[in-house]
Design a protein around this motif. Sequence first.
Motif, PDB file in Angstrom:
ATOM      1  N   VAL A   1       0.829  -1.205   0.000  1.00  0.00           N
ATOM      2  CA  VAL A   1       0.000   0.000   0.000  1.00  0.00           C
ATOM      3  C   VAL A   1       0.861   1.253   0.000  1.00  0.00           C
ATOM      4  O   VAL A   1       0.702   2.137  -0.842  1.00  0.00           O
ATOM      5  N   SER A   2       1.796   1.312   0.941  1.00  0.00           N
ATOM      6  CA  SER A   2       2.616   2.509   1.084  1.00  0.00           C
ATOM      7  C   SER A   2       3.842   2.177   1.922  1.00  0.00           C
ATOM      8  O   SER A   2       3.854   1.182   2.650  1.00  0.00           O
ATOM      9  N   CYS A   3       4.859   3.012   1.807  1.00  0.00           N
ATOM     10  CA  CYS A   3       6.018   2.849   2.679  1.00  0.00           C
ATOM     11  C   CYS A   3       6.630   4.223   2.955  1.00  0.00           C
ATOM     12  O   CYS A   3       6.409   5.184   2.199  1.00  0.00           O
ATOM     13  N   ILE A   4       7.374   4.288   4.046  1.00  0.00           N
ATOM     14  CA  ILE A   4       8.070   5.516   4.403  1.00  0.00           C
ATOM     15  C   ILE A   4       9.461   5.140   4.869  1.00  0.00           C
ATOM     16  O   ILE A   4       9.653   4.164   5.607  1.00  0.00           O
ATOM     17  N   SER A   5      10.430   5.894   4.425  1.00  0.00           N
ATOM     18  CA  SER A   5      11.817   5.574   4.718  1.00  0.00           C
ATOM     19  C   SER A   5      12.204   6.013   6.129  1.00  0.00           C
ATOM     20  O   SER A   5      11.537   6.844   6.752  1.00  0.00           O
ATOM     21  N   ALA A   6      13.314   5.442   6.625  1.00  0.00           N
ATOM     22  CA  ALA A   6      13.842   5.813   7.932  1.00  0.00           C
ATOM     23  C   ALA A   6      14.420   7.225   7.891  1.00  0.00           C
ATOM     24  O   ALA A   6      14.714   7.757   6.817  1.00  0.00           O
ATOM     25  N   ILE A   7      14.597   7.825   9.059  1.00  0.00           N
ATOM     26  CA  ILE A   7      15.134   9.187   9.091  1.00  0.00           C
ATOM     27  C   ILE A   7      16.584   9.209   8.629  1.00  0.00           C
ATOM     28  O   ILE A   7      17.101  10.249   8.249  1.00  0.00           O
ATOM     29  N   SER A   8      17.229   8.032   8.647  1.00  0.00           N
ATOM     30  CA  SER A   8      18.618   7.942   8.229  1.00  0.00           C
ATOM     31  C   SER A   8      18.773   7.789   6.720  1.00  0.00           C
ATOM     32  O   SER A   8      19.890   7.752   6.213  1.00  0.00           O
ATOM     33  N   SER A   9      17.665   7.691   5.998  1.00  0.00           N
ATOM     34  CA  SER A   9      17.760   7.535   4.548  1.00  0.00           C
ATOM     35  C   SER A   9      18.139   8.864   3.908  1.00  0.00           C
ATOM     36  O   SER A   9      18.012   9.924   4.510  1.00  0.00           O
ATOM     37  N   VAL A  10      18.555   8.787   2.665  1.00  0.00           N
ATOM     38  CA  VAL A  10      19.010   9.991   1.956  1.00  0.00           C
ATOM     39  C   VAL A  10      17.855  10.964   1.764  1.00  0.00           C
ATOM     40  O   VAL A  10      17.963  12.164   2.026  1.00  0.00           O
ATOM     41  N   ASN A  11      16.721  10.453   1.310  1.00  0.00           N
ATOM     42  CA  ASN A  11      15.598  11.327   0.974  1.00  0.00           C
ATOM     43  C   ASN A  11      14.450  11.275   1.968  1.00  0.00           C
ATOM     44  O   ASN A  11      13.605  12.160   1.965  1.00  0.00           O
ATOM     45  N   GLY A  12      14.395  10.240   2.782  1.00  0.00           N
ATOM     46  CA  GLY A  12      13.280  10.114   3.720  1.00  0.00           C
ATOM     47  C   GLY A  12      11.948  10.043   3.023  1.00  0.00           C
ATOM     48  O   GLY A  12      10.940  10.540   3.520  1.00  0.00           O
ATOM     49  N   SER A  13      11.936   9.428   1.861  1.00  0.00           N
ATOM     50  CA  SER A  13      10.770   9.492   0.991  1.00  0.00           C
ATOM     51  C   SER A  13       9.663   8.539   1.402  1.00  0.00           C
ATOM     52  O   SER A  13       9.871   7.574   2.129  1.00  0.00           O
ATOM     53  N   ALA A  14       8.480   8.835   0.901  1.00  0.00           N
ATOM     54  CA  ALA A  14       7.323   7.971   1.040  1.00  0.00           C
ATOM     55  C   ALA A  14       6.846   7.575  -0.353  1.00  0.00           C
ATOM     56  O   ALA A  14       7.024   8.344  -1.311  1.00  0.00           O
ATOM     57  N   TYR A  15       6.254   6.397  -0.457  1.00  0.00           N
ATOM     58  CA  TYR A  15       5.771   5.901  -1.732  1.00  0.00           C
ATOM     59  C   TYR A  15       4.380   5.306  -1.542  1.00  0.00           C
ATOM     60  O   TYR A  15       4.036   4.855  -0.449  1.00  0.00           O
ATOM     61  N   TYR A  16       3.614   5.325  -2.628  1.00  0.00           N
ATOM     62  CA  TYR A  16       2.245   4.821  -2.584  1.00  0.00           C
ATOM     63  C   TYR A  16       1.972   3.958  -3.808  1.00  0.00           C
ATOM     64  O   TYR A  16       2.472   4.228  -4.900  1.00  0.00           O
ATOM     65  N   SER A  17       1.151   2.940  -3.607  1.00  0.00           N
ATOM     66  CA  SER A  17       0.698   2.170  -4.760  1.00  0.00           C
ATOM     67  C   SER A  17      -0.269   3.041  -5.563  1.00  0.00           C
ATOM     68  O   SER A  17      -0.882   3.976  -5.033  1.00  0.00           O
ATOM     69  N   THR A  18      -0.407   2.709  -6.826  1.00  0.00           N
ATOM     70  CA  THR A  18      -1.258   3.522  -7.684  1.00  0.00           C
ATOM     71  C   THR A  18      -2.715   3.466  -7.231  1.00  0.00           C
ATOM     72  O   THR A  18      -3.475   4.404  -7.449  1.00  0.00           O
ATOM     73  N   SER A  19      -3.104   2.371  -6.593  1.00  0.00           N
ATOM     74  CA  SER A  19      -4.497   2.213  -6.186  1.00  0.00           C
ATOM     75  C   SER A  19      -4.880   3.128  -5.015  1.00  0.00           C
ATOM     76  O   SER A  19      -6.071   3.369  -4.791  1.00  0.00           O
ATOM     77  N   VAL A  20      -3.890   3.629  -4.277  1.00  0.00           N
ATOM     78  CA  VAL A  20      -4.217   4.456  -3.113  1.00  0.00           C
ATOM     79  C   VAL A  20      -3.637   5.864  -3.217  1.00  0.00           C
ATOM     80  O   VAL A  20      -3.953   6.732  -2.385  1.00  0.00           O
ATOM     81  N   LYS A  21      -2.803   6.102  -4.190  1.00  0.00           N
ATOM     82  CA  LYS A  21      -2.157   7.410  -4.313  1.00  0.00           C
ATOM     83  C   LYS A  21      -3.198   8.506  -4.442  1.00  0.00           C
ATOM     84  O   LYS A  21      -4.149   8.388  -5.210  1.00  0.00           O
ATOM     85  N   GLY A  22      -3.024   9.550  -3.660  1.00  0.00           N
ATOM     86  CA  GLY A  22      -3.971  10.649  -3.665  1.00  0.00           C
ATOM     87  C   GLY A  22      -5.069  10.500  -2.630  1.00  0.00           C
ATOM     88  O   GLY A  22      -5.774  11.467  -2.321  1.00  0.00           O
ATOM     89  N   ARG A  23      -5.211   9.304  -2.079  1.00  0.00           N
ATOM     90  CA  ARG A  23      -6.240   9.064  -1.063  1.00  0.00           C
ATOM     91  C   ARG A  23      -5.633   8.725   0.301  1.00  0.00           C
ATOM     92  O   ARG A  23      -6.217   9.065   1.333  1.00  0.00           O
ATOM     93  N   PHE A  24      -4.495   8.057   0.304  1.00  0.00           N
ATOM     94  CA  PHE A  24      -3.851   7.645   1.540  1.00  0.00           C
ATOM     95  C   PHE A  24      -2.608   8.497   1.779  1.00  0.00           C
ATOM     96  O   PHE A  24      -1.929   8.903   0.825  1.00  0.00           O
ATOM     97  N   THR A  25      -2.300   8.717   3.044  1.00  0.00           N
ATOM     98  CA  THR A  25      -1.104   9.451   3.417  1.00  0.00           C
ATOM     99  C   THR A  25      -0.404   8.716   4.550  1.00  0.00           C
ATOM    100  O   THR A  25      -1.030   8.408   5.574  1.00  0.00           O
TER     101      THR A  25
END
Length: 129
Positions: free
Chosen positions: A46-70
Amino acid sequence: LQLVESGGGLVQPGGSLRLSCGASGFLDYYAIGWFRQAPGKEREGVSCISAISSVNGSAYYSTSVKGRFTISRDNAKNTVYLQMNSLKPEDTAVYYCAAEFASRECIITFQGRGTYDVWGQGTQVTVSS
């Protein structure tokens, strides 16, 4: 580390829920993924969020939930949240969170190129009128 999901329940289509993934220890250096599995279907990312130690600290979403889930994290509370808005019946599933001790971007393991260290027990989300 242990994870416990909460916040699931029954909601009408178009409604909202906020899931929590609470940890028994510090989550700062863990990448967190949310997954779901509906009856008779394979587990889906569904989604993931990177650790604070990552380079970008990015979050990602599947296409089925993008725009609806945070997805978000509150490291002070050792908790990762999944805010789910505009819920649809097809969002009905058991939702699981998983943690990986890693500084790389979360999408690597989220897409199956790694292994999570720990999983929660899941929380049921049912979207129905």
